[in-house]
Design a protein around this motif. Structure first.
Motif, PDB file in Angstrom:
ATOM      1  N   UNK A   1       4.102   3.582  14.528  1.00 34.15           N
ATOM      2  CA  UNK A   1       4.953   4.765  14.705  1.00 34.15           C
ATOM      3  C   UNK A   1       4.209   6.011  14.241  1.00 34.15           C
ATOM      4  N   UNK A   2       3.511   5.905  13.111  1.00 28.14           N
ATOM      5  CA  UNK A   2       2.709   7.009  12.611  1.00 28.14           C
ATOM      6  C   UNK A   2       1.602   7.371  13.602  1.00 28.14           C
TER       7      UNK A   2
ATOM      8  N   UNK B   1       5.908   8.544   4.782  1.00 26.28           N
ATOM      9  CA  UNK B   1       5.325   7.272   4.375  1.00 26.28           C
ATOM     10  C   UNK B   1       5.206   7.153   2.855  1.00 26.28           C
ATOM     11  N   UNK B   2       4.732   8.208   2.209  1.00 27.06           N
ATOM     12  CA  UNK B   2       4.532   8.173   0.762  1.00 27.06           C
ATOM     13  C   UNK B   2       5.748   8.735   0.028  1.00 27.06           C
TER      14      UNK B   2
ATOM     15  N   UNK C   1       0.807  -1.215   0.000  1.00 22.63           N
ATOM     16  CA  UNK C   1       0.000   0.000   0.000  1.00 22.63           C
ATOM     17  C   UNK C   1       0.836   1.260   0.000  1.00 22.63           C
ATOM     18  N   UNK C   2       2.151   1.110  -0.117  1.00 27.75           N
ATOM     19  CA  UNK C   2       3.090   2.223  -0.002  1.00 27.75           C
ATOM     20  C   UNK C   2       3.964   2.389  -1.243  1.00 27.75           C
ATOM     21  N   UNK C   3       3.688   1.610  -2.284  1.00 28.11           N
ATOM     22  CA  UNK C   3       4.563   1.646  -3.446  1.00 28.11           C
ATOM     23  C   UNK C   3       5.898   0.968  -3.193  1.00 28.11           C
ATOM     24  N   UNK C   4       5.923   0.081  -2.178  1.00 35.86           N
ATOM     25  CA  UNK C   4       7.163  -0.568  -1.774  1.00 35.86           C
ATOM     26  C   UNK C   4       8.007   0.364  -0.924  1.00 35.86           C
ATOM     27  N   UNK C   5       8.853  -0.227  -0.094  1.00 38.70           N
ATOM     28  CA  UNK C   5       9.776   0.551   0.742  1.00 38.70           C
ATOM     29  C   UNK C   5      11.144  -0.105   0.638  1.00 38.70           C
TER      30      UNK C   5
ATOM     31  N   UNK D   1       7.410   2.962  10.227  1.00 37.39           N
ATOM     32  CA  UNK D   1       8.419   1.989  10.635  1.00 37.39           C
ATOM     33  C   UNK D   1       7.685   0.698  10.965  1.00 37.39           C
ATOM     34  N   UNK D   2       8.115  -0.393  10.394  1.00 36.08           N
ATOM     35  CA  UNK D   2       7.420  -1.656  10.622  1.00 36.08           C
ATOM     36  C   UNK D   2       8.416  -2.785  10.863  1.00 36.08           C
ATOM     37  N   UNK D   3       8.171  -3.537  11.938  1.00 30.79           N
ATOM     38  CA  UNK D   3       8.892  -4.775  12.204  1.00 30.79           C
ATOM     39  C   UNK D   3       7.953  -5.932  11.866  1.00 30.79           C
TER      40      UNK D   3
END
Length: 425
Positions: free
Chosen positions: A321-322, A369-370, A198-202, A352-354
């Protein structure tokens, strides 16, 4: 004295209660209204669903915890928010009045939008601890009679990390039981590619997650729309880049967990000016509703526009985190407002995601994020699994002790530093 009412007893709601309590002091009243009598650490639900955790391990009783920290608690569902009257109708009968309202309810899970989806149908869920507990009993029955698995996220879903987590956690658990060879697994997602999130990849989430699934022999179908679910069978339409159906799939399964689409809760839906057509709360850069400036929103319940048009609808996640940054902004803005000043604070809206994979994991940082981003990074390793365990422990301690310490920022950044050092050796 101002009365601040907070709807929701989850990560956003309880964190908001503690931060607002500290920011405003004892001269003002803070009340949390929650349909659940407990706080649940939602990121641990995938562990509950395979019995690596119990419900008691990841929940905190609100009635005995919040009052110790100067916050009133009402165990009730919000039936209708009436912003013109500054009150909320409750399931317990009478309304509760407020001077300021913080909507932090999380979403309603839209299982009904797809025939046969959800715990009342034929798929499990890790969105709620009660769903995870129910799924755990199904998991034990499944492991006694192994069969194919279908796992993923349906069209319109806006939270993809738990789907990847649960796929890998199931794989890990099945290998521990020595029955993985008897369980073909298919990952079904509305994302245009693996690792889009949902973020266009990170960073390289596409490469990392594809590699992980290849190594674990998990087949995937992207641009997927779930048409219906029957007992033991899921019908899926795979779309091309133009949004046209290119292939129909009938996927047999003995166990399935599919994340649903989200929408706003019934109590706020159809309140003109408060929510968008999907029922999510509209907020400005100060987390405040433009039409009703004494109403704030934080967490998964707020409206964020999709990043981009995709062949199959994909929502935008709101990570912890958001959410923590939204809550801090609200607390500090309320402090300014009750003092007669204009609000100045804004959430960072970084991600930030674990993501735990049972015996390893993937971590990513997106700031903002975007895209385009100042930080666009991802990594993987066994240390992520250990970091997720530590983070669960510390965040539950935060809820029990009533601290406002920013654990998402502090603990996650510490574990990232540790992970970076481990990977460099």
């Amino acid at each position: 004295m101002a009365h601040i009412v907070i709807l929701g007893g989850g990560v956003a709601g309880v964190s908001a209660a503690y931060e607002v309590r500290e920011a405003l002091g004892k001269a003002h009243k803070v009340t949390v209204v929650s349909k659940a009598p407990y706080f649940q650490f939602t990121p641990s639900n995938p562990w509950v669903a395979v019995k690596w955790r119990t419900k008691d391990d990841i929940t905190v009783d609100l009635a005995s915890t919040l009052p110790r920290h100067g916050v009133d608690f009402v165990h009730a569902s919000a039936e209708k928010v009436l912003p013109e009257e500054n009150k909320v109708e409750l399931s317990t009968g009478g309304p509760i009045e407020y001077d300021y309202l913080i909507i932090a309810t999380g979403p309603e899970l839209a299982f009904d939008e797809i025939e046969g989806l959800g715990p009342e149908g034929f798929t499990s869920s890790v969105c709620d601890v009660e769903h995870a507990v129910k799924g755990a009993s199904k998991w034990e029955d499944f492991c006694a009679n192994p069969a194919p698995i279908v796992v993923g996220a349906v069209q319109g879903a806006s939270c993809y990390g738990p789907a990847y987590e649960f796929a890998m956690i199931m794989d890990t658990d099945l290998r521990k039981r020595k029955i993985r060879d008897k369980v073909p697994m298919t990952f079904v997602t509305a994302e245009p590619y693996v690792g889009h999130l949902g973020l266009g990849g990170v960073g390289d989430t596409k490469g990392l997650l594809e590699s992980e699934m290849r190594e674990r022999h998990i087949r995937w179908i992207t641009n997927a729309k779930v048409d219906k679910v029957e007992d033991g069978k899921m019908t899926v339409s795979e779309h091309d880049e133009d949004g046209k159906v290119k292939k129909a799939h009938e996927l047999p399964f003995g166990y399935s967990m599919m994340l649903p689409a989200f929408r706003g809760i019934p109590a706020v839906r159809d309140v003109e000016g408060l929510v968008n057509p999907r029922g999510f709360v509209i907020v400005d850069k100060h987390q405040r509703n433009p039409k009703y400036p004494n109403v704030f929103g934080a967490g998964v319940c707020i409206a964020i526009a999709p990043l981009e048009a995709t062949p199959v609808p994909v929502g935008v996640p709101k990570t912890g985190y958001m959410i923590e940054s939204m809550v801090t902004a609200i607390a500090q803005n309320l402090k300014e407002i009750v003092a007669g000043k204009d609000p100045t604070h804004e959430g960072t809206w970084n991600a930030i995601c674990l993501a735990d994979f049972g015996d390893g994991g993937v971590v990513f940082i997106a700031e903002p994020q975007n895209p385009p981003r100042n930080v666009n990074w991802s990594s993987s390793g066994k240390w992520v699994h250990l970091a997720k365990i530590a983070f669960e422990k510390y965040f539950l301690r935060k809820i029990r002790k009533g601290t406002t310490e920013p654990y998402y920022e502090k603990i996650v950044m510490q574990t990232l530093n540790i992970g970076g050092k481990l990977k460099s050796k």
